[in-house]
Design an enzyme around this catalytic site. Structure first.
Site, PDB file in Angstrom:
ATOM      1  N   GLU A 115       0.957  -1.171   0.096  1.00 54.01           N
ATOM      2  CA  GLU A 115      -0.010  -0.040   0.098  1.00 54.01           C
ATOM      3  C   GLU A 115       1.026   1.266   0.136  1.00 54.01           C
ATOM      4  O   GLU A 115       2.146   1.222   0.271  1.00 54.01           O
ATOM      5  CB  GLU A 115      -0.969  -0.047   1.299  1.00 54.01           C
ATOM      6  CG  GLU A 115      -2.080  -0.975   1.106  1.00 54.01           C
ATOM      7  CD  GLU A 115      -3.034  -1.041   2.157  1.00 54.01           C
ATOM      8  OE1 GLU A 115      -4.226  -1.483   1.950  1.00 54.01           O
ATOM      9  OE2 GLU A 115      -2.631  -0.821   3.325  1.00 54.01           O
TER      10      GLU A 115
ATOM     11  N   HIS B  84      -9.252   9.894   2.622  1.00 53.84           N
ATOM     12  CA  HIS B  84      -8.865   8.759   1.846  1.00 53.84           C
ATOM     13  C   HIS B  84      -8.933   9.133   0.306  1.00 53.84           C
ATOM     14  O   HIS B  84      -9.935   9.590   0.073  1.00 53.84           O
ATOM     15  CB  HIS B  84      -9.618   7.544   1.978  1.00 53.84           C
ATOM     16  CG  HIS B  84      -9.082   6.030   1.445  1.00 53.84           C
ATOM     17  ND1 HIS B  84      -8.824   5.814   0.407  1.00 53.84           N
ATOM     18  CD2 HIS B  84      -8.198   5.173   2.193  1.00 53.84           C
ATOM     19  CE1 HIS B  84      -8.417   4.871   0.193  1.00 53.84           C
ATOM     20  NE2 HIS B  84      -8.061   4.341   1.206  1.00 53.84           N
TER      21      HIS B  84
ATOM     22  N   ARG C  82      -0.752   8.964   1.450  1.00 55.56           N
ATOM     23  CA  ARG C  82      -2.217   9.293   1.204  1.00 55.56           C
ATOM     24  C   ARG C  82      -2.574  10.665   0.999  1.00 55.56           C
ATOM     25  O   ARG C  82      -3.364  11.185   0.510  1.00 55.56           O
ATOM     26  CB  ARG C  82      -2.996   8.807   2.376  1.00 55.56           C
ATOM     27  CG  ARG C  82      -4.295   7.928   2.069  1.00 55.56           C
ATOM     28  CD  ARG C  82      -4.635   7.165   3.241  1.00 55.56           C
ATOM     29  NE  ARG C  82      -4.466   5.985   3.195  1.00 55.56           N
ATOM     30  CZ  ARG C  82      -5.059   4.582   4.019  1.00 55.56           C
ATOM     31  NH1 ARG C  82      -5.553   5.139   5.071  1.00 55.56           N
ATOM     32  NH2 ARG C  82      -4.998   3.549   3.474  1.00 55.56           N
TER      33      ARG C  82
ATOM     34  N   HIS D  81     -11.788  10.029   6.388  1.00 54.78           N
ATOM     35  CA  HIS D  81     -11.530   8.456   6.645  1.00 54.78           C
ATOM     36  C   HIS D  81     -10.881   8.007   8.035  1.00 54.78           C
ATOM     37  O   HIS D  81     -11.290   6.877   8.697  1.00 54.78           O
ATOM     38  CB  HIS D  81     -10.446   8.027   5.634  1.00 54.78           C
ATOM     39  CG  HIS D  81     -10.086   6.484   5.663  1.00 54.78           C
ATOM     40  ND1 HIS D  81     -11.006   5.564   5.420  1.00 54.78           N
ATOM     41  CD2 HIS D  81      -9.294   5.794   5.753  1.00 54.78           C
ATOM     42  CE1 HIS D  81     -10.735   4.342   5.454  1.00 54.78           C
ATOM     43  NE2 HIS D  81      -9.207   4.454   5.587  1.00 54.78           N
TER      44      HIS D  81
ATOM     45  N   ARG E  69      -1.485   8.989   9.141  1.00 57.74           N
ATOM     46  CA  ARG E  69      -1.086   7.592   9.250  1.00 57.74           C
ATOM     47  C   ARG E  69      -0.946   6.760   8.105  1.00 57.74           C
ATOM     48  O   ARG E  69      -1.285   7.044   6.864  1.00 57.74           O
ATOM     49  CB  ARG E  69      -2.447   6.953   9.679  1.00 57.74           C
ATOM     50  CG  ARG E  69      -2.579   5.335  10.082  1.00 57.74           C
ATOM     51  CD  ARG E  69      -3.920   4.654  10.597  1.00 57.74           C
ATOM     52  NE  ARG E  69      -5.022   5.193   9.631  1.00 57.74           N
ATOM     53  CZ  ARG E  69      -5.382   4.322   8.974  1.00 57.74           C
ATOM     54  NH1 ARG E  69      -4.690   3.132   8.738  1.00 57.74           N
ATOM     55  NH2 ARG E  69      -6.508   4.616   8.122  1.00 57.74           N
TER      56      ARG E  69
HETATM   57  P1  FAD Z   1     -14.393   1.006  15.393  1.00 53.13           P
HETATM   58  O1  FAD Z   1     -13.988   0.045  14.842  1.00 53.13           O
HETATM   59  O2  FAD Z   1     -14.987   2.330  14.654  1.00 53.13           O
HETATM   60  O3  FAD Z   1     -15.523   0.960  16.600  1.00 53.13           O
HETATM   61  C1  FAD Z   1     -16.032   1.772  17.368  1.00 53.13           C
HETATM   62  C2  FAD Z   1     -17.176   1.035  18.239  1.00 53.13           C
HETATM   63  O4  FAD Z   1     -17.626   1.841  19.182  1.00 53.13           O
HETATM   64  C3  FAD Z   1     -18.539   0.693  17.145  1.00 53.13           C
HETATM   65  O5  FAD Z   1     -18.919  -0.709  17.824  1.00 53.13           O
HETATM   66  C4  FAD Z   1     -19.344   1.674  17.844  1.00 53.13           C
HETATM   67  O6  FAD Z   1     -20.670   1.418  17.725  1.00 53.13           O
HETATM   68  C5  FAD Z   1     -19.013   1.980  19.299  1.00 53.13           C
HETATM   69  N1  FAD Z   1     -19.301   3.185  19.786  1.00 53.13           N
HETATM   70  C6  FAD Z   1     -19.214   4.426  19.634  1.00 53.13           C
HETATM   71  N2  FAD Z   1     -19.859   5.404  20.171  1.00 53.13           N
HETATM   72  C7  FAD Z   1     -20.440   4.536  21.374  1.00 53.13           C
HETATM   73  C8  FAD Z   1     -20.999   4.765  22.291  1.00 53.13           C
HETATM   74  N3  FAD Z   1     -21.428   6.159  22.701  1.00 53.13           N
HETATM   75  N4  FAD Z   1     -21.598   3.929  23.060  1.00 53.13           N
HETATM   76  C9  FAD Z   1     -21.366   2.639  22.865  1.00 53.13           C
HETATM   77  N5  FAD Z   1     -20.741   2.061  21.841  1.00 53.13           N
HETATM   78  C10 FAD Z   1     -20.194   3.283  21.072  1.00 53.13           C
HETATM   79  N6  FAD Z   1      -7.292   0.325   8.835  1.00 53.13           N
HETATM   80  C11 FAD Z   1      -6.503  -0.509   8.644  1.00 53.13           C
HETATM   81  O7  FAD Z   1      -5.494  -0.738   9.496  1.00 53.13           O
HETATM   82  N7  FAD Z   1      -6.622  -1.256   7.686  1.00 53.13           N
HETATM   83  C12 FAD Z   1      -7.426  -0.999   6.835  1.00 53.13           C
HETATM   84  O8  FAD Z   1      -7.577  -1.917   5.988  1.00 53.13           O
HETATM   85  C13 FAD Z   1      -8.646  -0.252   7.153  1.00 53.13           C
HETATM   86  N8  FAD Z   1      -9.610  -0.066   6.244  1.00 53.13           N
HETATM   87  C14 FAD Z   1     -10.750   0.831   6.390  1.00 53.13           C
HETATM   88  C15 FAD Z   1     -11.837   0.802   5.601  1.00 53.13           C
HETATM   89  C16 FAD Z   1     -12.773   1.725   5.929  1.00 53.13           C
HETATM   90  C17 FAD Z   1     -14.115   1.755   5.187  1.00 53.13           C
HETATM   91  C18 FAD Z   1     -12.684   2.428   7.191  1.00 53.13           C
HETATM   92  C19 FAD Z   1     -14.032   3.312   7.446  1.00 53.13           C
HETATM   93  C20 FAD Z   1     -11.591   2.302   7.993  1.00 53.13           C
HETATM   94  C21 FAD Z   1     -10.657   1.445   7.648  1.00 53.13           C
HETATM   95  N9  FAD Z   1      -9.453   1.394   8.300  1.00 53.13           N
HETATM   96  C22 FAD Z   1      -8.392   0.491   8.215  1.00 53.13           C
HETATM   97  C23 FAD Z   1      -9.372   2.193   9.570  1.00 53.13           C
HETATM   98  C24 FAD Z   1      -9.834   1.292  11.072  1.00 53.13           C
HETATM   99  O9  FAD Z   1     -10.769   0.317  10.275  1.00 53.13           O
HETATM  100  C25 FAD Z   1     -10.307   1.991  11.983  1.00 53.13           C
HETATM  101  O10 FAD Z   1      -9.493   2.980  12.365  1.00 53.13           O
HETATM  102  C26 FAD Z   1     -10.405   0.912  13.051  1.00 53.13           C
HETATM  103  O11 FAD Z   1     -11.254  -0.116  12.600  1.00 53.13           O
HETATM  104  C27 FAD Z   1     -10.915   1.497  14.439  1.00 53.13           C
HETATM  105  O12 FAD Z   1     -11.172   0.472  15.231  1.00 53.13           O
HETATM  106  P2  FAD Z   1     -11.872   0.900  16.618  1.00 53.13           P
HETATM  107  O13 FAD Z   1     -12.155  -0.543  17.246  1.00 53.13           O
HETATM  108  O14 FAD Z   1     -11.127   2.039  17.363  1.00 53.13           O
HETATM  109  O15 FAD Z   1     -13.313   1.691  16.176  1.00 53.13           O
HETATM  110  C1  SIN Z   2      -7.570   0.887   2.242  1.00 50.05           C
HETATM  111  O1  SIN Z   2      -8.057  -0.451   2.242  1.00 50.05           O
HETATM  112  O2  SIN Z   2      -7.298   1.571   1.318  1.00 50.05           O
HETATM  113  C2  SIN Z   2      -7.739   1.235   3.661  1.00 50.05           C
HETATM  114  C3  SIN Z   2      -6.579   1.036   4.530  1.00 50.05           C
HETATM  115  C4  SIN Z   2      -6.352   1.916   5.739  1.00 50.05           C
HETATM  116  O3  SIN Z   2      -7.121   2.700   5.947  1.00 50.05           O
HETATM  117  O4  SIN Z   2      -5.403   1.682   6.500  1.00 50.05           O
END
Ligand code: FAD
Ligand code: SIN
Length: 529
Positions: free
Chosen positions: A111, A225, A271, A332, A367
């Protein structure tokens, strides 16, 4: 009052993995505001970065991360992230996560801004596979109580310590108390009109922490993104950076490849550079999007690596085998968030933060792709170790945190108006290109909204509560973006286009005062170490 040993708010990769790492003789509550599987983590596509190839090294992964972070990464945190990655990947494999393999070995892709192929993946739906395995394991653990449709509202703070959260579930509002509270609430992409994030990404944890006076940093650094689908009637579905890693080309509407005019690394530049270049190209041509051409990959690679992208595009009448995908940048990922140390501790005793809601310092101003899921895993593991070391604290019985009765709700039309105007305001004033005039005007509007949402009737109902959180987050964002009078990483000021070495510092926003006063109260501190 419900009592637990640990409360985790959020069921993305960070929350789920923390729950699995905590001691099994602890009573754990895992709260999530919708269902277990709705999160950014579930939507992740490209994969998880880790050094597993003999041709790669920790040094190279660290260097790539620091370079992308544009001078704001915390080196110690980056070392931890990179060096602990292989052990966390092995744990995932033991848990049953099925990463793609090639000739019997783990397959790795490339990537942007990575100098080696080091992204482990499960086709183009890595998050779905990761979350599947974590959820199955969480659901099989009797000591983890999963509470879905439970919205955390505010932190319980007494005697300089966090004792839990106020929760709304099943139409009831209750204080949940615990020895430790862990915020894993993800990012706040919903603060922008164009975002790849799911609807739950409303910055709740960051806003809750800010209201409790917990230190927040680097909120101006939002990653856009470069390539989210842009087609009328379609969602801003992400087209993974891995497609460019495998050889896809970006074209303007005249059909020309343009990235090499902006950066020698072309489509694989960092990015922030690709997002700004696309934005510039769109402005030159007056076009609403550019094109992402997957034809150079060939049918076999598309079928094998990107079946989900092919399927979603087909739903919107785009045949990626024969025609390019219309794409444009979208908000993103939030590099800033709740300040933590290397054990995930925040500035408030008893409160931890992990995942996108935290700011561990690993991402700096921008990032590196696929370092986010990795951060969730590495720091979840460290939090669990720290919590175990400290042991359970006796919960004060005398503490009474505040009323739980639901009052009269505020006017729903006002909530809806702010909820729909705020994302456009942030997109226009604090999107890919920013300046003093736009930021100042937007901050004034947000401060007027802030005045409204601080009234008690704004704590009734999920829409009002999330909108209140978005207003708090927008104020932190605009304030920090206005304060940083330079351009660095994902923060670009047209009135200060250069990077200024004097600004190689974090913006630290601390205490309730930041939310009421203009610039003067934003503090800066030197980089740690
Ligand atoms: P999240 O996975 O967003 O989870 C947050 C949780 O908190 C959810 O369950 C939500 O419902 C809950 N929540 C929020 N507020 C409250 C509240 N007040 N009360 C109760 N529950 C609550 N990163 C990579 O490293 N590789 C990738 O390939 C990649 N692809 C991505 C693709 C997309 C489309 C997106 C959007 C992001 C991507 N990212 C990727 C970034 C990465 O996915 C996220 O930064 C990471 O998953 C965040 O994880 P998290 O557990 O911190 O939050
Ligand atoms: C992507 O697949 O382009 C998302 C990867 C990331 O947000 O780290």
């Amino acid at each position: 009052m419900k009592e637990f040993d640990a409360i985790i708010v959020g069921s993305g990769a960070a929350g789920l993995y923390t729950a699995l790492q905590l001691p099994s003789d602890w009573r754990i509550a895992l709260l999530t505001k919708e269902n277990l599987k709705l999160s950014s983590s579930q939507w992740a596509q490209g994969g998880i970065a880790a050094v597993i190839d003999p041709d790669d090294s920790f040094r190279l992964h660290v260097e790539d991360t620091l370079r992308a972070g544009a001078g704001l990464c915390e080196i110690e945190a980056v070392n931890v992230l990179v060096e602990e990655a292989p052990a966390r990947i092995r744990e995932l494999i033991d848990l049953g996560v099925e990463f793609d393999r090639y000739q019997g070995r783990l397959a790795v892709t490339l990537e942007a801004a990575h100098s080696r192929r080091r992204i482990l993946h499960a086709a183009d739906a890595t998050g779905k596979e990761l979350v599947r395995a974590l959820v199955e394991d969480v659901q099989s653990q009797p000591h983890i109580q999963v509470i879905e449709e439970a919205l955390a509202i505010d932190l319980a703070v007494d005697s300089g310590r966090c004792w839990g959260v106020l929760v709304e579930a099943n139409g009831r509002r209750e204080w949940y108390t615990a020895s430790v509270t862990i915020l894993a609430t993800g990012g706040a992409g919903q603060a922008f009109a164009h975002t790849t994030n799911p609807e739950v990404s409303t910055g709740d944890g960051i806003a809750m922490a800010a209201r409790a006076g917990v230190a927040i940093q680097d909120m101006e650094f939002v990653q856009f993104h470069p390539t989210a689908l842009l087609k009328p009637g379609a969602p801003r579905f992400l087209i993974s950076e891995a497609v460019r890693g495998e050889g896809a080309h970006l074209l303007n509407l005249a059909g020309e490849r343009f990235m090499h005019r902006y950066d020698p690394k072309g489509e694989l530049a960092p990015r922030d550079v690709v997002a700004r270049s696309i934005f510039a190209e769109m402005q030159i041509g007056g076009d609403p999007y550019v094109l992402l051409d997957l034809k150079p990959l060939g049918e076999a690679v598309i079928d094998h690596r990107f079946p989900n992208i092919a399927q979603v595009c087909r739903r919107y009448d785009i045949d990626i085998y024969s025609e390019p995908i219309p794409v444009a940048p979208a908000a993103h990922y939030w590099m800033g968030g709740i300040v933590t140390d290397l054990e995930g501790r925040t500035s408030l005793n008893g409160l931890y933060a992990v995942g996108e809601s935290a700011s561990t310092g690993v991402h700096g101003a921008n990032r590196l792709a696929s370092n986010s899921l990795l951060e969730c895993l590495v720091f979840a593991h460290r939090i669990a170790a720290d919590v175990q070391r400290l042991g359970k604290q006796k919960i004060q019985e005398v503490v009474h945190f505040g009323p739980t009765a639901l009052g009269k709700p505020c006017d729903p039309a006002t909530v809806d108006r702010i909820r729909s105007e705020l994302p456009w305001l942030c997109w226009q004033a604090c999107g890919i290109i920013r300046d003093h005039q736009g930021l100042t005007a937007a901050l004034e509007t947000v401060r007027a909204w802030k005045h409204l949402v601080q009234q008690s009737d704004w704590t009734v109902g999920r829409n009002a509560l999330e909108t209140r959180n978005l207003v708090f987050v927008a104020e932190l964002l605009l304030n920090a973006a206005l304060f940083r009078t330079e351009s660095r990483g994902a923060h670009y000021r047209r009135d200060y286009p250069e990077t200024d070495p004097h600004w190689a510092v974090h913006t630290l926003l601390t205490g309730e005062s930041i939310l009421q006063s203009p610039l003067g109260v934003v503090k800066i501190r030197p980089l740690l170490g």
